[in-house]
Design an enzyme around this catalytic site. Structure first.
Site, PDB file in Angstrom:
ATOM      1  N   ILE A  74      -4.233   4.460   0.338  1.00  0.00           N
ATOM      2  CA  ILE A  74      -4.807   4.878   1.616  1.00  0.00           C
ATOM      3  C   ILE A  74      -5.948   5.869   1.380  1.00  0.00           C
ATOM      4  O   ILE A  74      -6.947   5.881   2.102  1.00  0.00           O
ATOM      5  CB  ILE A  74      -3.730   5.531   2.497  1.00  0.00           C
ATOM      6  CG1 ILE A  74      -2.547   4.584   2.695  1.00  0.00           C
ATOM      7  CG2 ILE A  74      -4.293   5.947   3.850  1.00  0.00           C
ATOM      8  CD1 ILE A  74      -1.284   5.271   3.199  1.00  0.00           C
ATOM      9  N   TYR A  86       0.839  -1.193   0.000  1.00  0.00           N
ATOM     10  CA  TYR A  86       0.000   0.000   0.000  1.00  0.00           C
ATOM     11  C   TYR A  86       0.875   1.243   0.000  1.00  0.00           C
ATOM     12  O   TYR A  86       2.038   1.220   0.404  1.00  0.00           O
ATOM     13  CB  TYR A  86      -0.963   0.019   1.191  1.00  0.00           C
ATOM     14  CG  TYR A  86      -0.335   0.291   2.544  1.00  0.00           C
ATOM     15  CD1 TYR A  86      -0.206   1.591   3.043  1.00  0.00           C
ATOM     16  CD2 TYR A  86       0.112  -0.759   3.355  1.00  0.00           C
ATOM     17  CE1 TYR A  86       0.342   1.837   4.296  1.00  0.00           C
ATOM     18  CE2 TYR A  86       0.650  -0.523   4.606  1.00  0.00           C
ATOM     19  CZ  TYR A  86       0.770   0.780   5.077  1.00  0.00           C
ATOM     20  OH  TYR A  86       1.314   1.021   6.311  1.00  0.00           O
ATOM     21  N   CYS A  87       0.283   2.331  -0.490  1.00  0.00           N
ATOM     22  CA  CYS A  87       0.945   3.643  -0.484  1.00  0.00           C
ATOM     23  C   CYS A  87      -0.149   4.709  -0.437  1.00  0.00           C
ATOM     24  O   CYS A  87      -1.319   4.399  -0.233  1.00  0.00           O
ATOM     25  CB  CYS A  87       1.852   3.812  -1.704  1.00  0.00           C
ATOM     26  SG  CYS A  87       0.999   3.683  -3.287  1.00  0.00           S
ATOM     27  N   THR A  88       0.212   5.966  -0.640  1.00  0.00           N
ATOM     28  CA  THR A  88      -0.742   7.071  -0.473  1.00  0.00           C
ATOM     29  C   THR A  88      -1.934   6.970  -1.418  1.00  0.00           C
ATOM     30  O   THR A  88      -3.087   6.984  -0.998  1.00  0.00           O
ATOM     31  CB  THR A  88      -0.034   8.420  -0.683  1.00  0.00           C
ATOM     32  OG1 THR A  88       1.120   8.475   0.145  1.00  0.00           O
ATOM     33  CG2 THR A  88      -0.963   9.576  -0.343  1.00  0.00           C
TER      34      THR A  88
END
Length: 502
Positions: free
Chosen positions: A257, A221-223
């Site tokens: 996210i 996951y990332c931004t």
């Protein structure tokens, strides 16, 4: 989680190829837009790269868009602000310019305060959208090796699997103020401790990392999703040629996210704040109390070590070439300004040194692509991969249809010669029409033409109201509604409950 979880499933759904969410006239303020789009097979030529830069600026200027963006031969990545209708017009403008943007998940947030809006538009020409050091011949193919997208609610379920590991592919200073915390007995969270993205290939190449990933389902996951595209592809490419690295499927959260927090406004498995690279600085779950958010975070001021959760004034680590952002509390601001050499990030404080061995990315890519050949892509081989959707060739699904609609009005809107039959969809309990219907069309070309028209700026309207149009996919347990339903009626059913009130 010790509270009743709030879930908004529609916020998990990407808008690729769909009408963008409408503007709520009651929401004040501006809008912010996050999106990226990779271009592959082939990447843009040098001339196309130059033309793309010019075109994006042209469309942005036309609609008074402000913000920042990067245009590389491999695609486009932007964070932009503007008036709500202008932001949507910009997105439709990209779709009209290049079909590749029909595959883009435009993430729009309305109600942004004026002081959080960008003042000018800056679009830069770059070699790479994310600084992994994976440009050109080093870039792993997304079409052959990219991980599988899981929408936020499916990602939430996947985090409960004990045979799963989760990798935060953001930088360590971002993770310090917020990260996923899987439930007890669920997945294991892994922090690669990166100062910057270029360290990720080195970390993934390390024995320690590979031991943690082998035999496990891997979630990343990332931004907003862009960093996971190349990261999952690199892992799948690397595992193709390595006997020591064998994950059991590689996945990432579609929309990152950003979408997860909107889908789970009370937080879900997210703890703390989502570090942002725009003037908002951070994102938190909408309905989670600020005090509860603060309790989730254990980050500290780099000087006095008091608990503090906010990055301010762009203070940076002074050790060597580190230079990553550091947290300085309000009380220590003067000391930080007068003695910048005293500032130190958490990784430097613990003496952490990142792995230094760089894999031969070009040779690895060539070997992996030769081995894969025409075989299924990495994501197609994953055990969580969903059965491909099969769409009907002769029908469309309409929603947000006004209650004043009639069969005649819908035929007139879609084309008198195109519509053969219609079924009004009703609530099972009340029997009342709730704004949706399925339309049987004369030919597959009519389906494509109407869906394409719905994505244009003018859209498809019934009684002056823009409606949503989608293809209809077949379900294994679905009855053939046009065989089992009664013939269409001119007017939608109003239901017994409504009849009793009249």
């Amino acid at each position: 989680m010790d509270h009743e979880e709030i879930v908004v499933p529609e916020n998990a759904r990407a808008v690729c190829g769909k009408e963008l969410p409408p503007v709520n006239p009651e929401t004040a303020g501006g809008s912010i837009l996050l999106f990226y789009q990779y271009v592959e097979d082939p990447i843009w030529t040098k001339a196309e790269h130059k033309a793309a830069l010019k075109k994006v600026i042209e469309i942005g200027t036309k609609y008074n868009i402000t913000g920042r963006g990067r245009v590389a031969r491999e695609g486009l990545n932007c964070t932009l602000t503007g008036k709500p209708h202008d932001i949507r017009s910009f997105c439709y403008g990209l779709r009209e310019w290049n079909d590749v943007f029909n595959d883009t998940d435009f993430k729009i947030t309305d109600g942004v305060a004026a002081d959080k809006m960008f003042k000018a538009l800056s679009i830069r020409k770059t070699n790479e959208l994310v600084a992994y050091g994976l440009a050109g011949d080093k870039a792993p193919s997304l079409k052959k090796f990219a991980g599988e997208h899981l929408e936020a609610d499916d990602y939430h379920k996947a985090m409960q699997d004990p045979d799963t590991v989760i990798i935060d592919v953001r930088n360590a200073y971002e993770s310090a103020i917020g990260h996923f915390q899987p439930p007890e007995g669920g997945a294991k969270l892994i922090d690669p401790k990166m100062r910057n993205s270029i360290e990720f290939p080195k970390w993934l190449n390390s024995d320690e990392a590979q031991k943690q990933l082998t035999g496990k389902k891997v979630l990343m996951y990332c931004t907003g999703g862009i960093r996971c595209e190349r990261a999952t592809a690199l892992l799948n490419q690397m595992s193709t040629v390595s006997e020591q690295l064998k994950p059991q499927g590689v996945y990432h959260c579609r929309g990152g996210i950003e979408r997860y927090v909107k889908t789970y406004p009370s937080g879900g498995f997210w703890k703390g704040k989502n570090y942002l690279f725009d003037k908002r600085m951070e994102q938190t779950p909408d309905v989670k109390d600020d005090t509860a958010v603060e309790k989730d975070i254990s980050s500290k001021c780099c000087l006095c070590r008091a608990t503090f959760t906010v990055y301010r004034n762009q203070f940076k680590c002074s050790r060597g070439l580190c230079g990553v952002p550091v947290i300085v509390c309000t009380s220590c601001t003067t000391a930080a300004v007068t003695k910048p050499a005293s500032l130190m990030c958490e990784l430097c404080r613990e003496g952490y040194k990142a792995p230094s061995e760089v894999p031969n990315l070009v040779a690895m890519k060539r070997a992996a692509e030769k081995m894969v050949g025409d075989n299924p892509t990495a994501s197609e081989q994953h055990p969580l991969s969903k059965k491909p959707k099969v769409y009907y060739k002769d029908r469309i699904f309409l929603r947000r249809v006004p209650l004043t609609a009639t069969f005649t009005k819908i035929k007139k809107s879609l084309g008198e010669d195109k519509v053969r039959e219609l079924v009004w969809l009703v609530d099972k309990e009340s029997g009342a029409f709730y704004g949706s219907c399925v339309v049987l069309l004369a030919s597959p070309s009519d389906v494509k033409q109407i869906v394409d028209r719905s994505l244009s700026q003018g859209g498809v309207k019934v009684d002056k109201k823009r409606i949503k149009v989608a293809e209809v996919f077949q379900k294994d347990d679905e009855d053939e509604i046009f065989n089992h339903s009664s013939p269409h009626k001119e007017y939608p059913p109003i239901g017994a409950a409504m009849l009793n009130t009249q």
